[in-house]
Every structure is written in C-alpha cells, then in structure tokens.
Design a protein around this motif. Structure first.
Motif, PDB file in Angstrom:
ATOM      1  N   ASP A  12       0.832  -1.212   0.000  1.00 10.52           N
ATOM      2  CA  ASP A  12       0.000   0.000   0.000  1.00 10.52           C
ATOM      3  C   ASP A  12       0.862   1.256   0.000  1.00 10.52           C
ATOM      4  OD1 ASP A  12      -2.385  -1.388  -0.065  1.00 10.52           O
ATOM      5  OD2 ASP A  12      -2.597  -1.412   2.115  1.00 10.52           O
ATOM      6  N   GLU A  13       1.955   1.222   0.762  1.00  7.43           N
ATOM      7  CA  GLU A  13       2.900   2.340   0.814  1.00  7.43           C
ATOM      8  C   GLU A  13       4.307   1.770   0.944  1.00  7.43           C
ATOM      9  OE1 GLU A  13       2.166   5.552   3.477  1.00  7.43           O
ATOM     10  OE2 GLU A  13       0.010   5.501   3.133  1.00  7.43           O
ATOM     11  N   ASP A  18       2.640   6.018  -2.432  1.00 13.79           N
ATOM     12  CA  ASP A  18       1.525   5.073  -2.380  1.00 13.79           C
ATOM     13  C   ASP A  18       1.645   4.046  -3.512  1.00 13.79           C
ATOM     14  OD1 ASP A  18       0.657   6.324  -4.733  1.00 13.79           O
ATOM     15  OD2 ASP A  18      -0.956   7.410  -3.757  1.00 13.79           O
TER      16      ASP A  18
END
Length: 100
Positions: A12-13, A18
């Motif tokens: 996700d990150e 991101d």
C-alpha cells in the motif's frame, strides 16, 4: 521461444509513495528494459486497470528466443538496477517461464 511472465502485488505504501505512484514508477523503470539484449522479442509492462478484474498490480509479459536470451536479460545491468526498487515496493511476486 521462451515466455517470461511476472506478476507483482505492491505494498500500500513503500519508499515514501503510495501503491499507484510506485506502480507507475515501476512501469517506467521496467519499460527501460525493453530491447536491452539480442533475442528479446516482446516486452510489455501493464498496470491493473480500473474496472477490469485484477489480483496483481503490475504484470510483465515478455518473449525471448531462448533461455540464453532470458538469462542475458536477467543479468543485464539495466535490469539489475530495477531489482532493488521492485524488492522494496512489492508485497508478492509470481513468475512463470515456459517454452513454446
């Protein structure tokens, strides 16, 4: 002919960005690997597209004349330079090579 298909699921990150940003950067870096060795016939990097089913974020579809050409690609400095970035942003990876 040898086909080399790799699929990545991204975190996700990671690396201060991101998932979508990292996917675009990964594609940009992988696109630089197109046509870097003799025997590289097809090289296509695609990102998951909104509205279409996808369980992975980035897919590489490539074709090589033979195993030696694929090995030359894997060992090429341009390809090797991309590997640490991908390692830092990926959550999972699937790969399949097969001859036709």
């Amino acid at each position: 002919m040898l086909k080399h298909i790799v699929m990545w699921k991204l975190k996700d990150e990671a690396e201060g960005a991101d998932r979508a940003t990292n996917a675009r950067e990964m594609k940009r870096r992988l696109d630089a690997c197109a046509d870097i060795v003799p025997g590289q016939l097809t090289f296509e990097v695609v990102l998951a597209q909104e509205g279409l089913e996808a369980t992975y974020d980035v897919v590489l579809y490539s074709e090589f004349t033979d195993r030696a050409a694929l090995q030359a690609y894997i060992e090429h400095p341009v390809h090797k330079a991309v590997v640490p970035f991908i390692g830092a942003i990926r959550e999972g990876r699937q790969c399949m090579d097969y001859e036709v």
